[in-house]
Design an enzyme around this catalytic site. Structure first.
Site, PDB file in Angstrom:
ATOM      1  N   ASP A  81       1.122  -0.829   0.110  1.00  0.00           N
ATOM      2  CA  ASP A  81      -0.325  -0.224   0.605  1.00  0.00           C
ATOM      3  C   ASP A  81       0.270   1.428   0.306  1.00  0.00           C
ATOM      4  O   ASP A  81       1.441   1.896   0.823  1.00  0.00           O
ATOM      5  CB  ASP A  81      -0.745  -0.238   1.270  1.00  0.00           C
ATOM      6  CG  ASP A  81      -1.928   0.922   0.983  1.00  0.00           C
ATOM      7  OD1 ASP A  81      -1.791   1.402  -0.075  1.00  0.00           O
ATOM      8  OD2 ASP A  81      -2.657   1.713   2.068  1.00  0.00           O
ATOM      9  N   HIS A  82       1.028   1.631  -1.127  1.00  0.00           N
ATOM     10  CA  HIS A  82       2.310   3.184  -1.616  1.00  0.00           C
ATOM     11  C   HIS A  82       1.258   3.972  -1.972  1.00  0.00           C
ATOM     12  O   HIS A  82       1.019   3.959  -2.809  1.00  0.00           O
ATOM     13  CB  HIS A  82       3.108   2.068  -2.136  1.00  0.00           C
ATOM     14  CG  HIS A  82       4.617   1.454  -1.249  1.00  0.00           C
ATOM     15  ND1 HIS A  82       5.587   2.663  -1.556  1.00  0.00           N
ATOM     16  CD2 HIS A  82       4.558   0.827  -1.136  1.00  0.00           C
ATOM     17  CE1 HIS A  82       6.417   1.874  -0.379  1.00  0.00           C
ATOM     18  NE2 HIS A  82       5.796   0.310  -0.222  1.00  0.00           N
ATOM     19  N   SER A 150       3.848   1.881  11.959  1.00  0.00           N
ATOM     20  CA  SER A 150       4.684   3.164  11.698  1.00  0.00           C
ATOM     21  C   SER A 150       4.246   3.775  10.572  1.00  0.00           C
ATOM     22  O   SER A 150       4.063   5.043  10.684  1.00  0.00           O
ATOM     23  CB  SER A 150       5.095   2.785  13.040  1.00  0.00           C
ATOM     24  OG  SER A 150       6.706   2.732  12.782  1.00  0.00           O
ATOM     25  N   GLY A 151       4.642   2.864   9.938  1.00  0.00           N
ATOM     26  CA  GLY A 151       4.644   4.079   8.428  1.00  0.00           C
ATOM     27  C   GLY A 151       6.072   4.613   8.219  1.00  0.00           C
ATOM     28  O   GLY A 151       6.888   4.368   8.464  1.00  0.00           O
ATOM     29  N   GLU A 152       6.073   4.979   6.883  1.00  0.00           N
ATOM     30  CA  GLU A 152       7.380   5.384   6.098  1.00  0.00           C
ATOM     31  C   GLU A 152       7.106   6.643   5.499  1.00  0.00           C
ATOM     32  O   GLU A 152       5.854   7.255   4.881  1.00  0.00           O
ATOM     33  CB  GLU A 152       7.954   4.414   4.797  1.00  0.00           C
ATOM     34  CG  GLU A 152       8.174   2.413   5.376  1.00  0.00           C
ATOM     35  CD  GLU A 152       7.018   1.839   4.927  1.00  0.00           C
ATOM     36  OE1 GLU A 152       6.271   2.916   4.005  1.00  0.00           O
ATOM     37  OE2 GLU A 152       7.443   1.074   4.812  1.00  0.00           O
ATOM     38  N   ASN A 155       5.779   7.586   2.121  1.00  0.00           N
ATOM     39  CA  ASN A 155       4.376   7.508   1.730  1.00  0.00           C
ATOM     40  C   ASN A 155       2.692   7.802   2.725  1.00  0.00           C
ATOM     41  O   ASN A 155       2.375   8.690   2.311  1.00  0.00           O
ATOM     42  CB  ASN A 155       4.271   5.775   2.200  1.00  0.00           C
ATOM     43  CG  ASN A 155       4.514   4.943   1.446  1.00  0.00           C
ATOM     44  OD1 ASN A 155       4.154   5.486  -0.548  1.00  0.00           O
ATOM     45  ND2 ASN A 155       5.225   3.774   1.544  1.00  0.00           N
ATOM     46  N   THR A 234       6.057 -10.131   9.183  1.00  0.00           N
ATOM     47  CA  THR A 234       7.314  -9.560   9.331  1.00  0.00           C
ATOM     48  C   THR A 234       8.144  -9.645   8.268  1.00  0.00           C
ATOM     49  O   THR A 234       7.533 -10.239   7.751  1.00  0.00           O
ATOM     50  CB  THR A 234       8.339  -9.924  10.560  1.00  0.00           C
ATOM     51  OG1 THR A 234       9.804  -9.636  11.177  1.00  0.00           O
ATOM     52  CG2 THR A 234       8.685 -12.041  10.193  1.00  0.00           C
TER      53      THR A 234
END
Length: 369
Positions: A81-82, A150-152, A155, A234
């Site tokens: 999901d990007h 927790s996200g990047e 994005n 993971t």
């Protein structure tokens, strides 16, 4: 029923492991009673999914490949999901939730999953809960779990609000996950956040909501997730490092909960081609340190990984032209006791990968050849 959801974190301000607590097996019994295990997993077998790399390929092509994967014998499909790709050369990033609806309609038996970020940047928790609930209501049993991370920054940070350090992002992850669970249960949710909700509720709810599993690449985060997430997602190349991450999740309270694994691999007809395509297509995901969570634009990943050699990709991606070498590696991963393994072919030849793995690798993993 209306209630104020507590967003008090299970750690003070920094992430720290939760105390060990014994497993009673109640979680496994609850999963079995709900019917949310895949049929072959109930028989003690790991299930295998085709990885849908939204940041690498156009959505229409991915739709055709997931149909091909179903015909080839894959058990499911797992979508990224990007908002943006890791590199401008990848050049894609379609909207996952639209694609998932189309893919579920275009296939018959595959189960699906995705990893997403509920922390209030791209997605407010109530909007994300609505998206998940809608798919689960339309296609009962085919979205058994969704991973939350927790996200990047690449994005999420473009959405505008501050991009906090890891501890702050984990706090948002926990807050949002608790809110989504309450929404799935039919409650009206108010929380101070972040992210904030005011008397939120869902009007479309599935009879059995998907599990909300936590995504982690470190043992510390995995141990923290063990205390509250429904399971663990993971990713990794090294089996012993994966064993350590999974053990940390179990120590933190995850005993009896399902573990899902993503394996990045590169298959091609020759060893040289397999190594070259891993470097050309996936070195951007091998940026050092905290780059994957902190860099903000695809061009930044190009710069951060310019020094990586093709040979260095061996420690990040399982590279081999031999299908039986992939069988052996995946068997070692399955022996860790994971519920499902997602197979991400990082190279461009998706059709060749689907056909070869469907004919040679999946049957060997299932003991049918």
């Amino acid at each position: 029923m209306s209630r104020r959801v507590s967003t008090r974190s299970p750690w003070p301000r920094a992430v720290r492991p939760l105390p060990l607590r014994p497993s009673t097996g109640a979680w496994a019994r609850r999963l079995e009673a709900s019917g949310r295990h895949a049929p072959c997993q109930r028989a003690g077998m790991t299930v295998y999914s085709y990885h849908v790399s939204q940041e690498q390929f156009p959505p229409r092509a991915l739709l055709g490949w997931v149909q091909r994967a179903e015909q080839a014998g894959f058990d499911g499909a797992f979508s990224s999901d990007h908002l943006q790709p890791w590199s401008p050369t990848q050049g894609e990033s379609a909207f996952t939730w639209s694609w998932l609806g189309a893919a579920m309609q275009a296939t018959e038996r595959l189960h699906f999953g995705t990893v997403t970020v509920p922390g209030g940047w791209r997605y407010q928790p109530v909007v994300l809960a609505q998206a998940i609930a809608t798919l689960a209501a339309m296609f009962p049993g085919r979205l058994p779990w969704v991973a939350l991370g927790s996200g990047e920054a690449v994005n999420e940070a473009v959405a505008g609000p501050e991009w906090p350090p890891k501890a702050g992002r984990n706090q948002r992850l926990f807050n949002a996950a608790m809110a989504i669970k309450a929404l799935f249960a039919g409650e009206r949710v108010t929380t101070e956040g972040p992210p904030m909700l005011r008397d939120a509720r869902l009007w479309c709810r599935p009879a059995t909501p998907p599990l909300l599993v936590g995504a982690a690449t470190s043992a510390d985060t995995a141990q923290w997730l063990g205390g509250w997430a429904d399971g663990l997602l993971t990713v990794g190349r090294d089996v012993e490092a994966l064993r350590s991450t999974i053990a940390a999740f179990r120590r933190g309270g995850g005993s009896g909960k399902p573990v899902f694994l993503k394996v990045d691999l590169s298959w091609a007809p020759s060893e040289a081609e397999a190594l070259q395509q891993a470097h050309e297509n996936w070195r951007f995901n091998a940026a050092p340190g905290d780059a994957n969570t902190e860099l903000r634009q695809p061009e930044d990943f190009d710069a951060a990984t310019r020094h990586l050699t093709a040979e260095a990709m061996q420690s990040h991606v399982f590279v081999s032209s031999d299908p039986q070498a992939h069988v052996a590696h995946l068997q070692a991963c399955a022996a860790l006791g994971v519920e499902a393994i997602d197979l991400h072919q990082v190279g461009r030849d998706q059709e060749g990968f689907i056909d070869v793995f469907g004919a040679q690798v999946l049957p060997a993993l299932r003991g049918t050849v």
